[in-house]
Enzyme design. Structure first.
Site, PDB file in Angstrom:
ATOM      1  N   ARG A 121      11.818  19.084  -8.143  1.00 12.12           N
ATOM      2  CA  ARG A 121      10.391  19.038  -8.506  1.00 12.12           C
ATOM      3  C   ARG A 121       9.976  17.743  -9.191  1.00 12.12           C
ATOM      4  NH1 ARG A 121      11.550  24.399 -10.320  1.00 12.12           N
ATOM      5  NH2 ARG A 121      11.086  25.922  -8.695  1.00 12.12           N
TER       6      ARG A 121
ATOM      7  N   LYS B 107       1.017   6.831  -3.119  1.00 10.38           N
ATOM      8  CA  LYS B 107       0.937   7.658  -1.907  1.00 10.38           C
ATOM      9  C   LYS B 107       2.315   7.688  -1.258  1.00 10.38           C
ATOM     10  CE  LYS B 107      -3.849   7.591  -0.325  1.00 10.38           C
ATOM     11  NZ  LYS B 107      -4.715   7.343   0.832  1.00 10.38           N
TER      12      LYS B 107
ATOM     13  N   GLU C 254      -3.063  -5.923   6.116  1.00 12.31           N
ATOM     14  CA  GLU C 254      -3.486  -5.223   4.899  1.00 12.31           C
ATOM     15  C   GLU C 254      -4.034  -6.208   3.859  1.00 12.31           C
ATOM     16  OE1 GLU C 254      -3.716  -1.984   4.604  1.00 12.31           O
ATOM     17  OE2 GLU C 254      -2.158  -0.990   5.789  1.00 12.31           O
TER      18      GLU C 254
ATOM     19  N   LYS D 255      -5.796  -3.464  -5.256  1.00 14.75           N
ATOM     20  CA  LYS D 255      -5.347  -2.089  -5.054  1.00 14.75           C
ATOM     21  C   LYS D 255      -5.236  -1.348  -6.385  1.00 14.75           C
ATOM     22  CE  LYS D 255      -2.650   1.130  -2.625  1.00 14.75           C
ATOM     23  NZ  LYS D 255      -1.901   1.424  -1.410  1.00 14.75           N
TER      24      LYS D 255
ATOM     25  N   GLU E  59      -7.765   9.994  -4.507  1.00  9.85           N
ATOM     26  CA  GLU E  59      -8.699   9.803  -3.394  1.00  9.85           C
ATOM     27  C   GLU E  59      -9.773  10.874  -3.314  1.00  9.85           C
ATOM     28  OE1 GLU E  59      -6.883   8.104   0.112  1.00  9.85           O
ATOM     29  OE2 GLU E  59      -8.377   9.062   1.378  1.00  9.85           O
TER      30      GLU E  59
ATOM     31  N   ARG F 191     -11.202   5.492  -3.390  1.00 11.85           N
ATOM     32  CA  ARG F 191      -9.894   5.113  -2.845  1.00 11.85           C
ATOM     33  C   ARG F 191      -9.872   5.150  -1.322  1.00 11.85           C
ATOM     34  NH1 ARG F 191      -3.744   6.375  -4.926  1.00 11.85           N
ATOM     35  NH2 ARG F 191      -2.765   5.321  -3.180  1.00 11.85           N
TER      36      ARG F 191
ATOM     37  N   ASN G  43      -8.739   2.692   3.259  1.00 16.85           N
ATOM     38  CA  ASN G  43      -8.338   3.135   4.589  1.00 16.85           C
ATOM     39  C   ASN G  43      -9.144   2.493   5.714  1.00 16.85           C
ATOM     40  OD1 ASN G  43      -6.085   4.730   4.370  1.00 16.85           O
ATOM     41  ND2 ASN G  43      -7.245   6.527   3.743  1.00 16.85           N
TER      42      ASN G  43
ATOM     43  N   HIS H  68      -7.883   2.577   9.283  1.00 14.56           N
ATOM     44  CA  HIS H  68      -6.725   3.469   9.328  1.00 14.56           C
ATOM     45  C   HIS H  68      -6.938   4.723  10.169  1.00 14.56           C
ATOM     46  CE1 HIS H  68      -5.153   0.787   6.308  1.00 14.56           C
ATOM     47  NE2 HIS H  68      -4.057   1.504   6.142  1.00 14.56           N
TER      48      HIS H  68
ATOM     49  N   HIS I 207      -4.260   5.177  12.758  1.00 12.57           N
ATOM     50  CA  HIS I 207      -3.339   6.320  12.802  1.00 12.57           C
ATOM     51  C   HIS I 207      -3.363   6.984  14.175  1.00 12.57           C
ATOM     52  CE1 HIS I 207      -3.377   6.919   8.120  1.00 12.57           C
ATOM     53  NE2 HIS I 207      -2.666   5.879   8.505  1.00 12.57           N
TER      54      HIS I 207
ATOM     55  N   HIS J 148       2.472  -0.456  11.855  1.00  9.31           N
ATOM     56  CA  HIS J 148       1.314   0.084  11.135  1.00  9.31           C
ATOM     57  C   HIS J 148       0.241  -0.989  10.920  1.00  9.31           C
ATOM     58  CE1 HIS J 148      -1.136   2.327   8.355  1.00  9.31           C
ATOM     59  NE2 HIS J 148      -0.910   1.469   7.390  1.00  9.31           N
TER      60      HIS J 148
END
Lengths: 360, 360
Positions: B120, B142, B184, B226, B236, B240, B244, B247, B251, B264
């Site tokens: 955990r 993330k 990026e 960032k 987010e 935030r 993206n 993205h 994606h 990516h």
């Protein structure tokens, strides 16, 4: 209906406890982010209660998807967790969709962990249907799956937005499952609530007969103990570990036998007896006090001796415990009834003797 | 060495940026909970840098375990994640052991997610070795793995305790990977830093020649952008999402081609062109501005047109995006250079035309 609050600031949430709460979907509505939910349940609880919860929510104009998992601790693994993700993605669930776990500890732990991970976190509600889940696993945000080398090793702290404990559903609970839940109820008395422990010694038969008043009191008192501990130490940096009385021994038994052979509550009862035996050897517990614990477990229908795995195997399995620190095993022991402590330096001979004493 | 701070209260952490930081394990030491770490890397980065990091830490009396994963986005899945858990449990790692991710975005995302889930949550440090990881994926917490139906669908927000960006390692980075990282970098200019965008238009060749001064400036400026966004909106809920840009389209391209076919950063460049095409059609971006973006990507060696998957397939894959809300696709678009916005109601015809315009 009684309502308790788990005081966790921005993550605070209520626990509603009462009869026939499954028929009151309006209690769920204010905790949804959007009118869309997915109910995760299993193939034993589903046929009994899924339709009721589902139709109630639909009548309130909530879109309801369902995922039915195979029942049992042996399915608390990656493969089964992936069934939830496949369903959520297949149904195009959004990160604002709410996941509702309807079932016992396994469904709650897996549903909660899936909610914690899906799109990095979706809202989550617990509707526990076993005594064990109502008094323990549904409250406090511990979610996890098992690994072959250790129980609950892969998981997250992830709080639900609501716990809805319908005490009426306990009427369909098999006696063995009721007893397993009582092990965790008795645990609260042992670790921090001596008054409750005395109440349990007097009223245990009423619980076994499923008298609604007695069950509601025991559930509320258990949740209230747990909520206090969790509010003080959400991520188990200290005090929260006391809730693990009997669990280090118990997890070893569960892993050693193969998950699902022994119920979690049964393993906790045996583990608690081992912790009590060790406490006795350290001079912290009298023989009379140990006998009182054993008597209570026996009356509840719980085992008080564990499988003969051999002391070495017990110690090996226990060495994977999450409380191990700098290679040292840290155990929850009893300094009298109603007072648990964390202890790191038990003499090896005493530990071995305590395990031996409780291997049938 | 330059140091930035990600201001997240109790979870705040530093980003150190500079040459040869891999040889300075004393920068890592203050962030360990105990003198025990496990370094997760892959079979491309490991042979280059694992020994250096490992021996440096050992010289400081830190116990070091290692896990070497197969390289590539196509391995960012359950099976590979489980290799980390197997190793951690096999080595009896404790929840106080620190996991160090040494590698690019895939290693960082998987190492971070493993750290978030193991018992955990265990402490976690990022040592990014690609430009993309240094300017983007290692910062902000993330973590995730992919699902066949969508990228980064299973994960957690889990902050590292330190990011150590050694700019010297970029010397061994293949040109295609350098270009992917620049996508990026350019993104930060486009969404919120027009001054940086102008600097990039002037200095891009210096970056392509891997001039240390220029790289260090671009990395620091990117991380600083960032860190500001993440500090304002860790999970987010709003701003935030602007990170993206490109993205959602990107994606879809990655999932549609099969993970790993397109890098990516390459997918993000194509996706940014699609977002720019849509912004143009909405009257928010001029043809001159769109041409400036395209020119910058081209100079960086990045693709500016995507695979011919067909508009329907694009839209289907995009409908799994984490930003979808109440069934509505929410896209990051540009209202001029240096100003990104979230937009939910793009006319279907414009969206389709924007995709078409950028399918080679």
């Amino acid at each position: 209906m009684r309502t308790l609050n788990v005081a966790l600031g921005a993550r605070a949430y209520p626990i509603h406890i009462g009869g026939s709460l499954l028929d009151r979907p309006e209690l769920i509505l204010p905790h949804l982010k959007t009118r869309r939910v997915v109910i995760v349940t299993n193939d034993v609880v589903g046929p009994l209660y899924l339709e009721r919860l589902q139709s109630g929510l639909k009548a309130l104009d909530v879109g309801v998807g369902t995922v039915v998992l195979p029942d049992g601790e042996c399915h608390k693994d990656w493969q089964t967790l992936n069934l939830i993700f496949d369903a959520l993605l297949g149904d195009r669930c959004e990160r604002s969709t709410t996941l509702i776990a309807l079932g016992g500890g396994v469904v709650g732990d897996m549903g909660g962990f899936a909610a914690a991970c899906y799109q990095r976190g979706m809202p989550f509600i617990q509707v526990p249907t076993t005594l064990l889940a109502q008094v323990d696993s549904s409250v406090g945000g511990k979610t996890a799956i098992n690994h072959p080398l250790g129980k609950n090793m892969i998981g997250a702290f992830y709080q639900p937005r609501l716990v809805l404990a319908d005490t009426s559903v306990l009427n369909t609970l098999p006696p063995r499952e009721l007893a397993a839940g009582l092990a965790e109820v008795i645990k609260y008395g042992l670790i921090r609530d001596p008054e409750f422990l005395e109440w349990l010694e007097i009223n245990l038969d009423r619980l076994l007969e499923r008298e609604p008043e007695a069950l509601a009191f025991a559930i509320e008192r258990s949740c209230s103990n747990k909520a206090e501990v969790v509010a003080a130490d959400e991520t188990e940096q200290g005090e929260r570990a006391l809730l693990n009385l009997g669990h280090t021994f118990g997890h070893a038994i569960e892993a050693g036998l193969g998950y699902g052979v022994c119920l979690h509550g049964e393993a906790v009862a045996i583990g608690t007896m081992m912790a009590a035996e060790l406490s006795l050897r350290l001079g912290w517990l009298s023989a009379t006090e140990l006998a009182r614990i054993e008597s209570l477990f026996r009356r509840a229908g719980l085992p008080v001796t564990g499988p003969k795995l051999g002391v070495e195997r017990y110690l090996d399995l226990m060495s994977h415990d999450k409380k191990v620190e700098a290679g040292r095993l840290r155990l929850v022991l009893l300094r009298g009834l109603g007072k648990a402590v964390i202890h790191a330096d038990s003499p090896a001979a005493d530990l071995a003797a305590a395990i031996e004493a409780r291997c049938a």
